[in-house]
Design a protein around this motif. Structure first.
Motif, PDB file in Angstrom:
ATOM      1  N   GLU A 146       0.811  -1.224   0.000  1.00  6.29           N
ATOM      2  CA  GLU A 146       0.000   0.000   0.000  1.00  6.29           C
ATOM      3  C   GLU A 146       0.841   1.270   0.000  1.00  6.29           C
ATOM      4  OE1 GLU A 146      -0.176  -1.554   4.344  1.00  6.29           O
ATOM      5  OE2 GLU A 146       0.064  -2.346   2.314  1.00  6.29           O
ATOM      6  N   HIS A 147       2.153   1.116   0.184  1.00  4.10           N
ATOM      7  CA  HIS A 147       3.068   2.242   0.052  1.00  4.10           C
ATOM      8  C   HIS A 147       4.150   1.881  -0.957  1.00  4.10           C
ATOM      9  CE1 HIS A 147       1.319   4.604   3.225  1.00  4.10           C
ATOM     10  NE2 HIS A 147       1.462   3.648   4.105  1.00  4.10           N
ATOM     11  N   PRO A 148       4.561   2.832  -1.810  1.00  6.93           N
ATOM     12  CA  PRO A 148       5.643   2.561  -2.771  1.00  6.93           C
ATOM     13  C   PRO A 148       6.963   2.303  -2.050  1.00  6.93           C
ATOM     14  CG  PRO A 148       4.405   4.548  -3.350  1.00  6.93           C
ATOM     15  CD  PRO A 148       3.993   4.172  -1.968  1.00  6.93           C
ATOM     16  N   PRO A 149       7.983   1.841  -2.758  1.00  4.83           N
ATOM     17  CA  PRO A 149       9.191   1.339  -2.085  1.00  4.83           C
ATOM     18  C   PRO A 149      10.204   2.384  -1.616  1.00  4.83           C
ATOM     19  CG  PRO A 149       8.859   0.273  -4.233  1.00  4.83           C
ATOM     20  CD  PRO A 149       7.980   1.477  -4.181  1.00  4.83           C
ATOM     21  N   LEU A 150      10.243   3.593  -2.190  1.00  8.06           N
ATOM     22  CA  LEU A 150      11.413   4.447  -1.994  1.00  8.06           C
ATOM     23  C   LEU A 150      11.674   4.779  -0.528  1.00  8.06           C
ATOM     24  CD1 LEU A 150      13.752   5.953  -3.200  1.00  8.06           C
ATOM     25  CD2 LEU A 150      12.258   7.939  -3.533  1.00  8.06           C
ATOM     26  N   GLY A 151      10.636   5.148   0.214  1.00  9.95           N
ATOM     27  CA  GLY A 151      10.838   5.476   1.619  1.00  9.95           C
ATOM     28  C   GLY A 151      11.417   4.312   2.399  1.00  9.95           C
ATOM     29  N   LYS A 152      10.973   3.102   2.080  1.00 10.40           N
ATOM     30  CA  LYS A 152      11.491   1.913   2.774  1.00 10.40           C
ATOM     31  C   LYS A 152      12.892   1.563   2.289  1.00 10.40           C
ATOM     32  CE  LYS A 152       7.543   0.600   1.518  1.00 10.40           C
ATOM     33  NZ  LYS A 152       6.349  -0.121   1.042  1.00 10.40           N
ATOM     34  N   LEU A 153      13.216   1.928   1.058  1.00 13.59           N
ATOM     35  CA  LEU A 153      14.598   1.757   0.598  1.00 13.59           C
ATOM     36  C   LEU A 153      15.536   2.711   1.346  1.00 13.59           C
ATOM     37  CD1 LEU A 153      14.034   1.404  -3.247  1.00 13.59           C
ATOM     38  CD2 LEU A 153      14.898  -0.365  -1.703  1.00 13.59           C
ATOM     39  N   LEU A 160      14.246  21.618 -14.571  1.00 12.24           N
ATOM     40  CA  LEU A 160      13.022  20.837 -14.804  1.00 12.24           C
ATOM     41  C   LEU A 160      13.250  19.338 -14.618  1.00 12.24           C
ATOM     42  CD1 LEU A 160      11.195  22.573 -17.796  1.00 12.24           C
ATOM     43  CD2 LEU A 160      10.575  22.591 -15.373  1.00 12.24           C
ATOM     44  N   PRO A 161      14.302  18.737 -15.200  1.00  5.22           N
ATOM     45  CA  PRO A 161      14.521  17.306 -14.940  1.00  5.22           C
ATOM     46  C   PRO A 161      14.751  17.005 -13.460  1.00  5.22           C
ATOM     47  CG  PRO A 161      15.806  18.037 -16.834  1.00  5.22           C
ATOM     48  CD  PRO A 161      15.268  19.272 -16.181  1.00  5.22           C
ATOM     49  N   LEU A 162      15.476  17.891 -12.773  1.00  2.17           N
ATOM     50  CA  LEU A 162      15.715  17.673 -11.342  1.00  2.17           C
ATOM     51  C   LEU A 162      14.414  17.768 -10.557  1.00  2.17           C
ATOM     52  CD1 LEU A 162      19.017  19.707 -10.858  1.00  2.17           C
ATOM     53  CD2 LEU A 162      18.756  17.225 -11.054  1.00  2.17           C
ATOM     54  N   ALA A 163      13.545  18.705 -10.948  1.00  2.00           N
ATOM     55  CA  ALA A 163      12.240  18.795 -10.295  1.00  2.00           C
ATOM     56  C   ALA A 163      11.423  17.534 -10.535  1.00  2.00           C
ATOM     57  CB  ALA A 163      11.485  20.022 -10.808  1.00  2.00           C
ATOM     58  N   GLY A 164      11.552  16.955 -11.739  1.00  3.74           N
ATOM     59  CA  GLY A 164      10.873  15.696 -12.022  1.00  3.74           C
ATOM     60  C   GLY A 164      11.385  14.566 -11.151  1.00  3.74           C
ATOM     61  N   VAL A 165      12.691  14.538 -10.904  1.00  2.64           N
ATOM     62  CA  VAL A 165      13.267  13.518 -10.020  1.00  2.64           C
ATOM     63  C   VAL A 165      12.685  13.653  -8.617  1.00  2.64           C
ATOM     64  CG1 VAL A 165      15.383  12.726  -8.902  1.00  2.64           C
ATOM     65  CG2 VAL A 165      15.390  13.272 -11.345  1.00  2.64           C
ATOM     66  N   ALA A 166      12.630  14.885  -8.098  1.00  3.85           N
ATOM     67  CA  ALA A 166      12.109  15.102  -6.751  1.00  3.85           C
ATOM     68  C   ALA A 166      10.624  14.759  -6.673  1.00  3.85           C
ATOM     69  CB  ALA A 166      12.345  16.550  -6.327  1.00  3.85           C
ATOM     70  N   LEU A 167       9.849  15.133  -7.692  1.00  2.00           N
ATOM     71  CA  LEU A 167       8.429  14.784  -7.702  1.00  2.00           C
ATOM     72  C   LEU A 167       8.255  13.273  -7.770  1.00  2.00           C
ATOM     73  CD1 LEU A 167       5.420  15.404  -7.886  1.00  2.00           C
ATOM     74  CD2 LEU A 167       5.709  15.789 -10.348  1.00  2.00           C
ATOM     75  N   GLY A 168       9.042  12.614  -8.611  1.00  2.00           N
ATOM     76  CA  GLY A 168       8.971  11.156  -8.682  1.00  2.00           C
ATOM     77  C   GLY A 168       9.339  10.509  -7.362  1.00  2.00           C
ATOM     78  N   ALA A 169      10.343  11.075  -6.671  1.00  2.00           N
ATOM     79  CA  ALA A 169      10.726  10.537  -5.365  1.00  2.00           C
ATOM     80  C   ALA A 169       9.582  10.658  -4.367  1.00  2.00           C
ATOM     81  CB  ALA A 169      11.968  11.260  -4.848  1.00  2.00           C
ATOM     82  N   ALA A 170       8.852  11.782  -4.420  1.00  2.00           N
ATOM     83  CA  ALA A 170       7.705  11.946  -3.525  1.00  2.00           C
ATOM     84  C   ALA A 170       6.632  10.894  -3.816  1.00  2.00           C
ATOM     85  CB  ALA A 170       7.132  13.350  -3.673  1.00  2.00           C
ATOM     86  N   MET A 171       6.291  10.726  -5.091  1.00  2.00           N
ATOM     87  CA  MET A 171       5.259   9.757  -5.454  1.00  2.00           C
ATOM     88  C   MET A 171       5.712   8.326  -5.218  1.00  2.00           C
ATOM     89  SD  MET A 171       3.486  11.416  -8.849  1.00  2.00           S
ATOM     90  CE  MET A 171       4.926  11.188  -9.889  1.00  2.00           C
ATOM     91  N   ALA A 172       7.024   8.089  -5.228  1.00  2.00           N
ATOM     92  CA  ALA A 172       7.556   6.754  -4.962  1.00  2.00           C
ATOM     93  C   ALA A 172       7.734   6.496  -3.469  1.00  2.00           C
ATOM     94  CB  ALA A 172       8.899   6.578  -5.674  1.00  2.00           C
ATOM     95  N   THR A 173       7.370   7.481  -2.642  1.00  2.00           N
ATOM     96  CA  THR A 173       7.456   7.325  -1.192  1.00  2.00           C
ATOM     97  C   THR A 173       6.083   7.173  -0.558  1.00  2.00           C
ATOM     98  OG1 THR A 173       9.501   8.625  -1.136  1.00  2.00           O
ATOM     99  CG2 THR A 173       8.316   8.385   0.936  1.00  2.00           C
TER     100      THR A 173
END
Length: 577
Positions: free
Chosen positions: A96-103, A222-235
């Motif tokens: 129920e939670h994506p993996p990044l935070g647990k990684l 912009l690409p760096l902002a995409g990385v940070a947004l993806g990290a949020a959604m992956a957490t």
């Protein structure tokens, strides 16, 4: 000091005063002049030193909290899942939670090197408890190592707050924003736990900061902002609510960077570029989400058990099916929607209720935010809304916060301000809007409020989780207003063991504990009073404050017919019968 062309506010206090013209008969410098000259000479060192001091006190607060607290309710799940990621490369737990935070937590777990039992079978809660208490590991050591990566990440987000604030209002604004962040009891409390709330909110904040910088250099940021947004959604999946706003801001940043007053055809070309910028951020974010799953299992094996994933109909079901994410992510969303449909209970201002209250989070934030911080947030937000000078940055700070808060208020789980932990993060930056108020008294009042925040925060050390401001009676009274992760999340089992050993040795203990810890591991040998007739419950009755808040039936009778004699960590109450 030359004003940076990207600074929205240029506070005069951080600018070097103009040197007087030389005269034929120079007068000896006054004490004030010598002090100003000394400050000008050392200003480049004073600002980094101030940043280091603020982050150091925050680090001390978080590490102390991490050392002294036993596992909270959610932490064993994440720590156990992190161990499964490391040893089995499996997505089977906590989908129920994506993996990044647990990684991120897994980095600390790997450093601790605990013994892992590959043959143990159980659900995610049982795996975490087995790892901590039944596998020969030291839970104190393992939990500290699991929490350390989140602590480091929380400190790094503090640097983002300082950098963002400095770009908006110079060094003074950056230091003020960092001080509010570093002294926020909620950020300190949840930044010291191996949980997902602070990492997810911090990644959203980082993405917003990078989008703001993209107004100057879109190709880089912009690409760096995409990385940070993806990290949020992956957490955490609740950050998906901010994605449309951040994509809109990406387009705005490109438009600002490439704006022109040329012919309409040029405007159409500019619009295409803005849309392309938003698409670029979205594609990078999606790639980060996929990468987080592939790091755990390159083959993306995912086979949910029967009944594990609920059937979700309507718009929510369509949304889960359309998102361009791995099937495990989409099934995790369906599980989250299923949890929203479950039966939940809440507690607010002494009232135990079923379901949810739409105003729960604003009310909880009102209780758990230092009064000076509330005043600075309010004044700064008004300044951002009303000031022409601040208008360009207002959407970047206020829109994501408003959308995330509105989405969180719609949730059915009234469990704590951790669901709105992004508010003190963005609020720290919104507060520097007070610098736009051109009044002589503003810096002095702001400094006084900031000092009040620091004092209020330091007074609650090291009990940050149950913090409440002075208007609501302080930390000792939080349990009368709120429950669960606002005050009692199972974090004080170790402190309870010490209290019982030091003050109540040899006395019979009856325990109602709400948490994931194992009382017997800490030397607490107690019975459950709810399983015995009332007349047999004699001695010490120890009850978690969250259980007191929602007590009914026999437990409520036992509590009302007992005498309160002690409390532990402002989260556990000891009665005598």
């Amino acid at each position: 000091m030359t004003r940076d062309r990207h600074t929205v506010l240029a506070p005069s206090a951080v600018e070097a005063p103009v040197e007087p013209l030389p005269s034929a008969s120079p007068t000896p410098p006054t004490g004030r002049a010598r002090l100003l000259a000394l400050l000008r000479h050392h200003r480049r060192l004073l600002v980094p030193l101030a940043v280091a001091v603020l982050l150091l006190q925050m680090a001390v607060a978080m590490v102390t909290t991490a050392v002294e607290q036993t596992p909270t309710i959610d932490e064993p799940v994440y720590v156990g899942t992190a161990a499964v990621y490391l040893h089995e490369h499996s997505l089977r737990l906590n989908p129920e939670h994506p993996p990044l935070g647990k990684l991120i937590v897994a980095a600390g777990v790997a450093a601790a090197g605990p013994h892992f039992d590959r043959h143990f079978e159980g659900n995610q809660g049982q795996v975490g408890r087995h790892l901590l208490y039944e596998s020969g590991n030291d839970p104190w050591r393992l939990m500290l190592w699991a929490r350390l990566p989140v602590i480091v990440l929380t400190l790094l987000f503090g640097l983002v707050v300082f950098a963002f604030g400095s770009e908006l209002a110079g060094a003074r604004g950056g230091l003020g924003a960092l001080a509010l962040y570093a002294f926020s009891p909620d950020v300190v409390a949840h930044g010291s736990l191996a949980t997902l709330d602070v990492p997810a909110a911090g990644f959203v904040l980082t993405s917003v900061w990078l989008l703001w910088r993209a107004r100057r250099r879109p190709r880089l940021y912009l690409p760096l902002a995409g990385v940070a947004l993806g990290a949020a959604m992956a957490t955490k999946m609740n950050t998906l609510a901010a994605a449309p706003v951040l994509l809109l801001l990406a387009g705005v940043s490109v438009w600002h960077a490439r704006r022109t007053t040329s012919a309409p055809r040029a405007h159409r070309k500019l619009l295409v570029r803005a849309v392309a910028g938003a698409v670029l951020v979205a594609l990078v974010a999606v790639a980060v989400v996929w990468a987080s799953y592939l790091v755990v299992d390159p083959r993306l094996r995912w086979a949910p058990t029967a009944g594990q994933v609920p059937v979700v109909h309507g718009l929510r079901g369509q949304l889960a099916g359309l998102l361009p994410f791995p099937e495990a992510y989409r099934d995790g969303m369906r599980m989250q929607f299923g949890l929203e449909n479950a039966h939940w209970e809440g507690f607010l201002f002494g009232r135990h209720y079923e379901g949810s209250l739409w105003y729960y989070l604003p009310a909880a934030l009102l209780v758990k935010t230092p009064l000076g911080m509330l005043a600075l947030w309010a004044a700064g937000t008004v300044a951002f809304v009303t000031s022409h000078q601040l208008r360009p940055v207002a959407p970047y700070l206020l829109l994501p916060t408003a959308v995330l808060l509105a989405a969180a208020m719609e949730g059915e789980r009234n469990f704590g301000v951790r669901y709105a932990i992004f508010v003190p993060m963005f609020g720290a930056l919104a507060a520097i809007g007070v610098l736009a108020l051109r009044r002589r008294w503003v810096p002095f009042v702001a400094a006084g409020l900031l000092a009040f925040v620091a004092i209020s925060s330091l007074r609650t050390f090291p009990f940050y989780l149950p913090y409440a401001n002075e208007a609501f009676g302080g930390t000792a009274k939080t349990h009368e207003r709120l429950h669960d992760s606002n005050v009692d999340w199972g974090q004080d089992l170790g402190r309870l063991a010490d209290r019982l050993r030091d003050r109540y040795a040899g006395q019979h203990v009856w325990l109602v504990y709400k948490g994931s810890g194992v009382p017997s591991y800490y030397g607490i040998h107690a019975s459950d009073p709810r399983r015995q007739p009332e007349r047999k419950v004699r001695g010490l009755l120890v009850v978690s404050d969250s259980s007191i808040a929602k007590a009914t039936g026999r437990l409520a009778v036992l509590i009302h017919t007992s005498h309160e004699v002690d409390e532990v960590g402002h989260s556990i109450t000891i009665f005598r019968r």
